[in-house]
Write an enzyme that holds these catalytic residues in place. Structure first.
Site, short mmCIF file in Angstrom:
data_model
loop_
_atom_site.label_atom_id
_atom_site.label_comp_id
_atom_site.label_asym_id
_atom_site.label_seq_id
_atom_site.Cartn_x
_atom_site.Cartn_y
_atom_site.Cartn_z
N HIS A 239 -7.61 -8.23 4.42
CA HIS A 239 -7.38 -8.04 2.99
C HIS A 239 -7.83 -6.64 2.56
CE1 HIS A 239 -7.68 -9.10 -1.39
NE2 HIS A 239 -8.63 -8.21 -1.30
N GLU A 240 -9.02 -6.24 3.01
CA GLU A 240 -9.54 -4.92 2.66
C GLU A 240 -8.65 -3.82 3.20
OE1 GLU A 240 -11.72 -4.74 0.53
OE2 GLU A 240 -12.28 -6.84 0.60
N HIS B 179 -5.71 -3.25 0.91
CA HIS B 179 -5.93 -2.40 -0.26
C HIS B 179 -5.69 -0.93 0.09
CE1 HIS B 179 -7.13 -5.19 -3.30
NE2 HIS B 179 -8.16 -5.66 -2.61
N GLU C 2 -4.85 -7.75 -5.88
CA GLU C 2 -5.56 -8.69 -5.02
C GLU C 2 -4.58 -9.61 -4.29
OE1 GLU C 2 -8.47 -8.42 -4.22
OE2 GLU C 2 -9.56 -7.43 -5.82
#
Length: 252
Positions: free
Chosen positions: A133-134, A137, A192
């Site tokens: 997920h990071e 970004h 997100e």
């Protein structure tokens, strides 16, 4: 994710026509006037990379890094080998901070940091989901946008440009403040969700089990909101877990 906090930045007032007067102005007034928005848009990829390099180095200096032979770094190395060594061609550098805090973040230069508190709370599949997920970004440009916001609202009011550019102009204290803003940045709900999907897609592409994203969200949802800034900024964790579960079912 935010169940994770992430990336912002701050920078210089050199691009203002009257830099000497910027420090006396109300930043909210500048934002409203459009001046800061204009400066933020001018933050180049080179500036973003330089600020990320400086910020990551500053945070590494301020935190305790897990030794290379520690169980934490060995676990993260295993997860890193599964996710890959680059984000859109940018090499990734994975390290663990020894702290009880539950957090993880990534920067545009490929700096990925996972806190031991999060690793204590989650299994490898869940940590992999969070790290993916990071990375999302970064890959999707969210970290650059967050950095531009910080550039327009932080040290920009008092930092003068120098031959070293934006990153070279920041003092130690300014860099420290900037770095804290960076890892405490918050992304929009749409960002997100996009990073959640990036992690899911990345793991499916590599034939990995993405269900850790679901259980990671569930664990974060069970945490006391007063104990986790990750959770307090992500009130929709159950809904996000449900979204990933639906994608798992539809891809079977």
């Amino acid at each position: 994710m935010k169940p994770y906090r992430f990336v912002i930045a701050a920078a210089a007032c050199s691009l203002f026509a009257a830099c000497s007067n910027v420090s006396s102005l109300d930043p909210s007034a500048l934002v409203q006037s459009g001046q800061l928005a204009t400066q933020a848009a001018m933050l180049s990829d080179t500036d973003v990379r330089a600020l990320s390099d400086k910020s990551c180095a500053q945070l590494d200096k301020e935190n305790t890094l897990a030794p290379a032979n520690s169980k934490y770094q060995k676990r993260l190395n295993k997860i890193a080998a599964q996710l890959g060594d680059n984000i859109n061609g940018t090499p990734v550098n994975y390290k663990v901070y020894m702290t009880k805090d539950v957090n993880a973040w990534a920067m545009a230069n490929g700096c990925v940091r996972v806190y031991s508190g999060l690793m204590d709370m989650m299994n490898d599949n869940e940590v992999r989901g969070v790290v993916g997920h990071e990375m999302g970004h970064v890959a999707l440009g969210h970290t650059k946008k967050a950095m531009q916001v910080a550039y327009a609202t932080s040290a920009v009011r008092s930092v003068a440009s120098s031959a070293g550019g934006i990153a070279g102009a920041l003092s130690g204290s300014q860099l420290g403040e900037f770095s804290e803003k960076l890892i405490n940045a918050q992304f929009s709900q749409s960002q997100e969700s996009a990073a959640d999907d990036y992690s899911f897609d990345l793991q499916k592409k590599k034939n990995l089990d993405p269900s850790g994203l679901v259980t990671a969200f569930n664990k974060l949802a069970q945490m006391d909101g007063g104990q986790s800034s990750m959770l307090s900024s992500h009130p929709a964790s159950p809904a996000r877990a449900q979204h990933i579960q639906q994608r798992i079912v539809s891809n079977q």
